[in-house]
Design a protein around this motif. Sequence first.
Motif, PDB file in Angstrom:
ATOM      1  N   SER A 107       0.828  -1.198   0.000  1.00 36.88           N
ATOM      2  CA  SER A 107       0.000   0.000   0.000  1.00 36.88           C
ATOM      3  C   SER A 107       0.860   1.244   0.000  1.00 36.88           C
ATOM      4  O   SER A 107       2.071   1.215   0.194  1.00 36.88           O
ATOM      5  CB  SER A 107      -0.914  -0.001   1.228  1.00 36.88           C
ATOM      6  N   ALA A 108       0.212   2.385  -0.203  1.00 31.08           N
ATOM      7  CA  ALA A 108       0.946   3.635  -0.332  1.00 31.08           C
ATOM      8  C   ALA A 108       1.529   4.110   0.992  1.00 31.08           C
ATOM      9  O   ALA A 108       2.500   4.855   1.010  1.00 31.08           O
ATOM     10  CB  ALA A 108       0.014   4.705  -0.913  1.00 31.08           C
ATOM     11  N   THR A 109       0.965   3.730   2.103  1.00 31.66           N
ATOM     12  CA  THR A 109       1.472   4.140   3.409  1.00 31.66           C
ATOM     13  C   THR A 109       1.748   2.915   4.254  1.00 31.66           C
ATOM     14  O   THR A 109       1.328   1.811   3.946  1.00 31.66           O
ATOM     15  CB  THR A 109       0.457   5.036   4.145  1.00 31.66           C
ATOM     16  N   LYS A 110       2.476   3.112   5.327  1.00 35.05           N
ATOM     17  CA  LYS A 110       2.778   2.027   6.255  1.00 35.05           C
ATOM     18  C   LYS A 110       1.895   2.118   7.501  1.00 35.05           C
ATOM     19  O   LYS A 110       2.197   1.517   8.524  1.00 35.05           O
ATOM     20  CB  LYS A 110       4.255   2.082   6.660  1.00 35.05           C
ATOM     21  N   GLU A 111       0.804   2.849   7.427  1.00 35.34           N
ATOM     22  CA  GLU A 111      -0.056   3.034   8.589  1.00 35.34           C
ATOM     23  C   GLU A 111      -0.854   1.780   8.903  1.00 35.34           C
ATOM     24  O   GLU A 111      -1.329   1.077   8.012  1.00 35.34           O
ATOM     25  CB  GLU A 111      -1.030   4.188   8.343  1.00 35.34           C
ATOM     26  N   ILE A 112      -1.048   1.551  10.202  1.00 31.44           N
ATOM     27  CA  ILE A 112      -2.006   0.555  10.674  1.00 31.44           C
ATOM     28  C   ILE A 112      -3.216   1.312  11.205  1.00 31.44           C
ATOM     29  O   ILE A 112      -3.089   2.129  12.127  1.00 31.44           O
ATOM     30  CB  ILE A 112      -1.416  -0.330  11.780  1.00 31.44           C
TER      31      ILE A 112
ATOM     32  N   GLU B  90      -0.185  -8.813  17.431  1.00 31.99           N
ATOM     33  CA  GLU B  90       0.857  -9.613  16.788  1.00 31.99           C
ATOM     34  C   GLU B  90       0.529  -9.866  15.323  1.00 31.99           C
ATOM     35  O   GLU B  90       1.402  -9.769  14.446  1.00 31.99           O
ATOM     36  CB  GLU B  90       1.026 -10.934  17.532  1.00 31.99           C
ATOM     37  N   VAL B  91      -0.725 -10.170  15.034  1.00 35.90           N
ATOM     38  CA  VAL B  91      -1.114 -10.401  13.644  1.00 35.90           C
ATOM     39  C   VAL B  91      -0.953  -9.129  12.825  1.00 35.90           C
ATOM     40  O   VAL B  91      -0.395  -9.143  11.716  1.00 35.90           O
ATOM     41  CB  VAL B  91      -2.560 -10.917  13.557  1.00 35.90           C
ATOM     42  N   ALA B  92      -1.436  -7.995  13.350  1.00 42.84           N
ATOM     43  CA  ALA B  92      -1.310  -6.730  12.627  1.00 42.84           C
ATOM     44  C   ALA B  92       0.152  -6.379  12.378  1.00 42.84           C
ATOM     45  O   ALA B  92       0.518  -5.917  11.287  1.00 42.84           O
ATOM     46  CB  ALA B  92      -2.001  -5.614  13.404  1.00 42.84           C
ATOM     47  N   ALA B  93       0.993  -6.585  13.377  1.00 39.64           N
ATOM     48  CA  ALA B  93       2.421  -6.281  13.243  1.00 39.64           C
ATOM     49  C   ALA B  93       3.062  -7.150  12.161  1.00 39.64           C
ATOM     50  O   ALA B  93       3.868  -6.671  11.346  1.00 39.64           O
ATOM     51  CB  ALA B  93       3.125  -6.476  14.581  1.00 39.64           C
ATOM     52  N   ARG B  94       2.715  -8.428  12.145  1.00 37.65           N
ATOM     53  CA  ARG B  94       3.283  -9.330  11.141  1.00 37.65           C
ATOM     54  C   ARG B  94       2.812  -8.965   9.742  1.00 37.65           C
ATOM     55  O   ARG B  94       3.588  -9.006   8.776  1.00 37.65           O
ATOM     56  CB  ARG B  94       2.937 -10.777  11.464  1.00 37.65           C
ATOM     57  N   LEU B  95       1.546  -8.609   9.611  1.00 36.30           N
ATOM     58  CA  LEU B  95       1.037  -8.197   8.302  1.00 36.30           C
ATOM     59  C   LEU B  95       1.721  -6.927   7.822  1.00 36.30           C
ATOM     60  O   LEU B  95       2.093  -6.808   6.654  1.00 36.30           O
ATOM     61  CB  LEU B  95      -0.477  -7.991   8.360  1.00 36.30           C
TER      62      LEU B  95
ATOM     63  N   SER C   8       4.609  -5.908   8.545  1.00 37.54           N
ATOM     64  CA  SER C   8       6.040  -6.146   8.310  1.00 37.54           C
ATOM     65  C   SER C   8       6.286  -7.095   7.147  1.00 37.54           C
ATOM     66  O   SER C   8       7.437  -7.480   6.894  1.00 37.54           O
ATOM     67  CB  SER C   8       6.681  -6.719   9.588  1.00 37.54           C
ATOM     68  N   GLY C   9       5.221  -7.502   6.464  1.00 41.24           N
ATOM     69  CA  GLY C   9       5.374  -8.360   5.300  1.00 41.24           C
ATOM     70  C   GLY C   9       5.425  -9.840   5.615  1.00 41.24           C
ATOM     71  O   GLY C   9       5.758 -10.654   4.737  1.00 41.24           O
ATOM     72  N   GLY C  10       5.079 -10.228   6.838  1.00 38.93           N
ATOM     73  CA  GLY C  10       5.163 -11.634   7.220  1.00 38.93           C
ATOM     74  C   GLY C  10       3.886 -12.387   6.967  1.00 38.93           C
ATOM     75  O   GLY C  10       3.303 -12.956   7.894  1.00 38.93           O
TER      76      GLY C  10
END
Length: 359
Positions: free
Chosen positions: A2-7, A319-324, A326-328
Motif C-alpha cells: 500500500s501507499a502508506t505504512k499506517e495501521i 501480533e497479527v497486525a504487526a506481522r502483516l 512487516s510483510g510476514g
Amino acid sequence: MSATKEIWILGAAGRIGRGVAVDLSARGFKLVLLGRDRARLLELAGTIGGEPRIVVAGSVEAIAAEIAQSRPAVVLNAIGPFLETALPIVRACPQGTHYVDIANELFAITALLGLHDKAVATGQCLVTGAGFGLLAAESVVMKVCEGKPPAARVRVDTVPRIDGSDIIGPTVAATVVEGFATGGRRYEDGQLVRASIGGDAEHLTMPDGSTAVTGAAPSGELEAAQRASGAPFVVAASSEAPTRPMARVVVSALAKLVTWRVLRDVLQDRLARLRLDPPAKKSEFSWARARVQWPDGDIREGWLRTSDGMVFTVKVASEVAARLASGGSRPGAYTPGALFGPELAEAAGGQFVLDRAAT
C-alpha cells in the motif's frame, strides 16, 4: 504494498482497540485511530504518544470511504457485529491493503474465509478471528493433531477469564446476539447442521483444578476446529453459553425476537452491560480444551492456558497486525492459526498442556 505504512485501528477507543493501540505504538508502528468519539480518541492519542492520526467516522459507510481514500498498510477491525462490518470494510480496502479482525460469529468467519481466492488475486492477506476464543481453540486442536491423520470427532471448549471487569462489553454482546439470531450449529458428517445453543453441556475440570460448565455455541471455533482437524463431527462449546434449563428457554424465546432490528439493538445494549457469572471454582487463567478422537479409537486431549481473555485477544490482534505490516504473510483469507501456526498462541503468551490421554 500500500501507499502508506499506517495501521488503522477501527474502534480504537474500545477496550480491545485501546489495548492494541498501546501495544503497536510501543513497537513503533505508525497508527491511525478511528472511532465515533473524537474526545476519547484524542485522550488515547495523548496517552500512547507517537502522534497518531485521528479519524472520526460514525458509520460503516463512512469508515469504508476513509479507508478507500487513504490506502493503509493494515486495517484492524475491532467493531462488531462483524457480520455487518467485516465485508463492507474488506471490500473498501485497496489492493495490497491487509485486513485483520477479532470476529467470532460463525457466519462472519465463514463469509470472510470465502474471500480467499479473491484475496490471492489482489495480493491481500485477510485474517479473521484474531482473538482468544478462535485462536485458543484452533491452536490446541492443531497441536493435538500434529502428525496424525484426519480426526473422526472433535470437541473444543473455551473458558475465558476477564480481569478488571466482568461486564460482557459491546463486541462480545454483538457476537452473542448474532448467535441468538442464527441459532446453534455443529458439524455432522462434514455438514453444518442446526443444534441447540447451550446443549451438549459438559462439566470440565481444568489442569489447575478449577471447574466450569460449557455448552454448545455457534462460534468461530467450530469452523476453525473443523478445518484444523478434518473431522466430520465437531462441537464447539463455551462457558459463556447458557446451559441452565431456564436460561436455554429464555435464549429460545429471544431467538424469535432478535430478527427485529430494533429489538436486536436493545438486547445488544442491555447484554453489553451485564456481568458474567464466574466459574464454580474460578481459575486465575483462561483455558481452551480440545478432545480429539480418531477412526482407530485413539482419543487425545490438550489444553491451552492463557491469562485474561481480553489481554490475550489484544496480544493476538497486535501480533497479527504487526506481522502483516512487516510483510510476514501470504495472500489469501485465513484464521490466525491457519496462517501462522499454533506458535502464534505462544507468541501471545499462551502455554500448551499436552500429551493427556483422554477416556
